[in-house]
Design a protein around this motif. Structure first.
Motif, PDB file in Angstrom:
ATOM      1  N   ASP A 260       0.824  -1.207   0.000  1.00  0.00           N
ATOM      2  CA  ASP A 260       0.000   0.000   0.000  1.00  0.00           C
ATOM      3  C   ASP A 260       0.858   1.256   0.000  1.00  0.00           C
ATOM      4  O   ASP A 260       0.412   2.321  -0.427  1.00  0.00           O
ATOM      5  CB  ASP A 260      -0.888   0.018   1.241  1.00  0.00           C
ATOM      6  CG  ASP A 260      -1.769  -1.213   1.338  1.00  0.00           C
ATOM      7  OD1 ASP A 260      -2.488  -1.493   0.370  1.00  0.00           O
ATOM      8  OD2 ASP A 260      -1.714  -1.903   2.373  1.00  0.00           O
TER       9      ASP A 260
ATOM     10  N   GLY B 290      -3.057   2.660  -6.822  1.00  0.00           N
ATOM     11  CA  GLY B 290      -3.542   3.332  -5.627  1.00  0.00           C
ATOM     12  C   GLY B 290      -2.543   3.445  -4.505  1.00  0.00           C
ATOM     13  O   GLY B 290      -2.846   4.040  -3.457  1.00  0.00           O
TER      14      GLY B 290
ATOM     15  N   ILE C 158       0.667   4.560  -2.182  1.00  0.00           N
ATOM     16  CA  ILE C 158       1.408   5.779  -1.884  1.00  0.00           C
ATOM     17  C   ILE C 158       2.851   5.576  -2.312  1.00  0.00           C
ATOM     18  O   ILE C 158       3.498   4.604  -1.917  1.00  0.00           O
ATOM     19  CB  ILE C 158       1.344   6.107  -0.381  1.00  0.00           C
ATOM     20  CG1 ILE C 158      -0.083   6.432   0.027  1.00  0.00           C
ATOM     21  CG2 ILE C 158       2.279   7.268  -0.037  1.00  0.00           C
ATOM     22  CD1 ILE C 158      -0.270   6.602   1.530  1.00  0.00           C
ATOM     23  N   ARG C 159       3.351   6.487  -3.122  1.00  0.00           N
ATOM     24  CA  ARG C 159       4.738   6.442  -3.567  1.00  0.00           C
ATOM     25  C   ARG C 159       5.523   7.488  -2.764  1.00  0.00           C
ATOM     26  O   ARG C 159       5.189   8.667  -2.809  1.00  0.00           O
ATOM     27  CB  ARG C 159       4.833   6.725  -5.061  1.00  0.00           C
ATOM     28  CG  ARG C 159       4.244   5.635  -5.939  1.00  0.00           C
ATOM     29  CD  ARG C 159       4.043   6.131  -7.362  1.00  0.00           C
ATOM     30  NE  ARG C 159       3.742   5.058  -8.299  1.00  0.00           N
ATOM     31  CZ  ARG C 159       2.538   4.519  -8.466  1.00  0.00           C
ATOM     32  NH1 ARG C 159       1.520   4.977  -7.742  1.00  0.00           N
ATOM     33  NH2 ARG C 159       2.355   3.549  -9.341  1.00  0.00           N
TER      34      ARG C 159
ATOM     35  N   GLU D 209       5.742  12.619  -9.698  1.00  0.00           N
ATOM     36  CA  GLU D 209       4.856  11.455  -9.629  1.00  0.00           C
ATOM     37  C   GLU D 209       4.726  10.910  -8.208  1.00  0.00           C
ATOM     38  O   GLU D 209       3.870  10.069  -7.947  1.00  0.00           O
ATOM     39  CB  GLU D 209       5.391  10.350 -10.550  1.00  0.00           C
ATOM     40  CG  GLU D 209       5.504  10.764 -12.007  1.00  0.00           C
ATOM     41  CD  GLU D 209       6.216   9.718 -12.845  1.00  0.00           C
ATOM     42  OE1 GLU D 209       6.547   8.647 -12.294  1.00  0.00           O
ATOM     43  OE2 GLU D 209       6.436   9.965 -14.036  1.00  0.00           O
TER      44      GLU D 209
ATOM     45  N   ASP E 162       3.913  10.872  -4.113  1.00  0.00           N
ATOM     46  CA  ASP E 162       2.903  11.442  -3.227  1.00  0.00           C
ATOM     47  C   ASP E 162       3.533  12.181  -2.061  1.00  0.00           C
ATOM     48  O   ASP E 162       2.927  13.099  -1.504  1.00  0.00           O
ATOM     49  CB  ASP E 162       2.004  10.325  -2.672  1.00  0.00           C
ATOM     50  CG  ASP E 162       1.229   9.620  -3.756  1.00  0.00           C
ATOM     51  OD1 ASP E 162       0.352  10.259  -4.360  1.00  0.00           O
ATOM     52  OD2 ASP E 162       1.529   8.443  -4.021  1.00  0.00           O
TER      53      ASP E 162
ATOM     54  N   VAL F  18      -2.407  11.308   3.537  1.00  0.00           N
ATOM     55  CA  VAL F  18      -2.108  11.175   2.111  1.00  0.00           C
ATOM     56  C   VAL F  18      -2.985  10.110   1.488  1.00  0.00           C
ATOM     57  O   VAL F  18      -3.510  10.291   0.380  1.00  0.00           O
ATOM     58  CB  VAL F  18      -0.609  10.843   1.917  1.00  0.00           C
ATOM     59  CG1 VAL F  18      -0.329  10.473   0.464  1.00  0.00           C
ATOM     60  CG2 VAL F  18       0.259  12.035   2.322  1.00  0.00           C
ATOM     61  N   ALA F  19      -3.190   9.000   2.189  1.00  0.00           N
ATOM     62  CA  ALA F  19      -4.050   7.934   1.667  1.00  0.00           C
ATOM     63  C   ALA F  19      -5.480   8.420   1.489  1.00  0.00           C
ATOM     64  O   ALA F  19      -6.142   8.126   0.484  1.00  0.00           O
ATOM     65  CB  ALA F  19      -4.010   6.725   2.607  1.00  0.00           C
TER      66      ALA F  19
ATOM     67  N   LYS G   3      -5.730  10.643  -1.542  1.00  0.00           N
ATOM     68  CA  LYS G   3      -5.708   9.864  -2.788  1.00  0.00           C
ATOM     69  C   LYS G   3      -7.072   9.232  -3.061  1.00  0.00           C
ATOM     70  O   LYS G   3      -7.544   9.204  -4.210  1.00  0.00           O
ATOM     71  CB  LYS G   3      -4.635   8.771  -2.715  1.00  0.00           C
ATOM     72  CG  LYS G   3      -3.206   9.282  -2.863  1.00  0.00           C
ATOM     73  CD  LYS G   3      -2.189   8.156  -2.771  1.00  0.00           C
ATOM     74  CE  LYS G   3      -2.196   7.271  -3.992  1.00  0.00           C
ATOM     75  NZ  LYS G   3      -1.588   7.929  -5.178  1.00  0.00           N
ATOM     76  N   ARG G   4      -7.712   8.738  -1.996  1.00  0.00           N
ATOM     77  CA  ARG G   4      -9.039   8.135  -2.184  1.00  0.00           C
ATOM     78  C   ARG G   4     -10.046   9.174  -2.655  1.00  0.00           C
ATOM     79  O   ARG G   4     -10.884   8.891  -3.523  1.00  0.00           O
ATOM     80  CB  ARG G   4      -9.509   7.490  -0.883  1.00  0.00           C
ATOM     81  CG  ARG G   4      -8.770   6.204  -0.506  1.00  0.00           C
ATOM     82  CD  ARG G   4      -9.484   5.456   0.591  1.00  0.00           C
ATOM     83  NE  ARG G   4      -9.533   6.212   1.821  1.00  0.00           N
ATOM     84  CZ  ARG G   4      -8.619   6.145   2.781  1.00  0.00           C
ATOM     85  NH1 ARG G   4      -7.561   5.358   2.621  1.00  0.00           N
ATOM     86  NH2 ARG G   4      -8.727   6.851   3.894  1.00  0.00           N
TER      87      ARG G   4
ATOM     88  N   ARG H  87      -9.433  11.886  -4.360  1.00  0.00           N
ATOM     89  CA  ARG H  87      -9.166  12.254  -5.763  1.00  0.00           C
ATOM     90  C   ARG H  87      -9.663  11.171  -6.735  1.00  0.00           C
ATOM     91  O   ARG H  87     -10.211  11.477  -7.793  1.00  0.00           O
ATOM     92  CB  ARG H  87      -7.661  12.490  -5.970  1.00  0.00           C
ATOM     93  CG  ARG H  87      -7.162  13.784  -5.349  1.00  0.00           C
ATOM     94  CD  ARG H  87      -5.786  14.159  -5.893  1.00  0.00           C
ATOM     95  NE  ARG H  87      -4.791  13.145  -5.574  1.00  0.00           N
ATOM     96  CZ  ARG H  87      -4.057  13.157  -4.471  1.00  0.00           C
ATOM     97  NH1 ARG H  87      -4.224  14.113  -3.556  1.00  0.00           N
ATOM     98  NH2 ARG H  87      -3.148  12.227  -4.252  1.00  0.00           N
ATOM     99  N   SER H  88      -9.472   9.917  -6.344  1.00  0.00           N
ATOM    100  CA  SER H  88      -9.891   8.844  -7.238  1.00  0.00           C
ATOM    101  C   SER H  88     -11.407   8.722  -7.316  1.00  0.00           C
ATOM    102  O   SER H  88     -11.962   8.253  -8.317  1.00  0.00           O
ATOM    103  CB  SER H  88      -9.284   7.509  -6.785  1.00  0.00           C
ATOM    104  OG  SER H  88      -9.767   7.145  -5.509  1.00  0.00           O
TER     105      SER H  88
END
Length: 364
Positions: free
Chosen positions: A81, A107, A109-110, A138, A140, A354-355, A358-359, A361-362
């Motif tokens: 993840d 999905g 986190i980078r 690119e 996160d 951050v997670a 991201k959710r 935004r998606s």
């Protein structure tokens, strides 16, 4: 969250000062429910100089430092993840940087963890074709273990969407007061490997001070100093394993911290040794750098020197009683404000935020 962390070494501090940081931070994330796999290469004889066995809070996978070995562990990033590439792995750094970006699932986190941000940023300024320029936008998240506002501004200027310093800290279960050990007795001790961007400062702050005080005893630990010419009152003991750091720090009247060139110039970058020494209750003398007051108060919790002359003066005038007072005050400050428990909680919140972002935004 399942965290795949690609770094230099969790198991060995041999030519690897980041080990304490990784252990302190990741163990705290594990306590908060994260499942961590640490990937480290079999390189630089680190596996022959392990400080610890694989801990129960983390799965450690040691991979061959070969093309096939690095490809195999990159592929496992698809299961995580959170995918973390640390700076300074030492082998296949660019391959890992680019490969992990591609292998991470959409999905995930980078994240990039920079344990020497000033040096990394200097490379980015000097090399416009550095692969990090392509990767940064690119990502996160970038975390750094030092650097403060100048590093945040520089990273975000290079395209990082978010850069947050998660500073070095103290794990009081690992670094704490112990009885003195005759192996490490001295008036002033310094622990650090011989590196090109540190050696001149060691000459200035440590060896010059020793030459000015021939009647006093000085001790230097770390790799690479065997061939270095030193004053007769300086004793070199080579690599000091983590298990001996407490005794190293408690057995001398004072312990010296010397920042590397880049970290001293940027500031806000206390090394792991600062927290280890304070955690053991040592009287710390440090070179001067911007941001020190965020961590310790000069003349009460730490002594500060601008050159070897001032280091020598500190040692000349320091009494055991005064050293003990400073050591106790420094330890109290670090225990109150700068533990890995606090840092782990900070990073845990950051990852969850951050997670969540991201959710959102998606889903939009």
């Amino acid at each position: 969250m399942r965290i795949a962390f690609y770094g230099s070494s969790l198991l060995s501090s041999y030519w690897n000062g980041a080990a304490t940081y990784y252990r302190g931070l990741l163990s705290q994330l594990a306590k908060r429910g994260h499942q961590i796999t640490f990937y480290e290469p079999d390189a630089f004889d680190r596996q022959q100089h392990r400080d610890i066995d694989p801990p129960d809070w983390c799965t450690v996978k040691v991979y061959p430092a070969t093309d096939e070995g690095v490809r195999s562990v990159i592929a496992e990033a698809a299961l995580a993840d959170v995918v973390v590439k640390a700076s300074g792995v030492g082998v296949y750094d660019d391959v890992l940087l680019l490969g992990l970006q591609e292998a991470a699932r959409p999905g995930a986190i980078r994240m990039f963890c920079d344990v020497d941000a000033p040096a990394t940023l200097a490379e980015l300024r000097a090399h416009h074709d550095h692969p990090m320029h392509r990767v940064l936008p690119e990502l996160d998240l970038v975390i750094t273990y030092g650097g403060g506002p100048p590093v945040i501004s520089a990273y975000e200027g290079f395209g990082a969407p978010l850069c947050v310093p998660i500073y070095n800290a103290l794990d009081p279960e690992t670094h704490h007061p112990v009885p003195p050990d005759d192996r490490f007795r001295a008036d002033l001790s310094f622990l650090g490997n011989r590196l090109p961007d540190r050696e001149a400062r060691v000459d200035t702050f440590f060896l010059d001070a020793a030459a000015r005080l021939p009647e006093r005893s000085f001790l230097i630990g770390g790799n690479g100093w065997e061939t270095k010419a030193m004053p007769a009152n300086v004793r070199h003991i080579g690599h000091v394993y983590t298990r001996d750091h407490n005794a190293f720090n408690t057995s001398s009247m004072a312990v010296l911290n010397i920042a590397r060139d880049s970290m001293a110039s940027v500031g806000y970058s206390p090394a792991t040794r600062v927290f280890e020494a304070c955690g053991a209750g040592a009287c710390l003398i440090t070179d001067s750098w911007v941001g020190l007051e965020m961590f310790l108060k000069e003349n009460e919790e730490v002594l500060v020197a601008r050159d070897g002359v001032e280091v020598a003066e500190h040692i000349r005038t320091l009494t055991p009683e005064r050293a003990r007072e400073i050591g106790e005050a420094g330890r109290a400050r670090i225990l109150k404000e700068h533990t890995y428990e606090r840092r782990g909680a900070e990073l845990d919140r950051l990852l969850r935020n951050v997670a969540a972002a991201k959710r959102e935004r998606s889903a939009a």
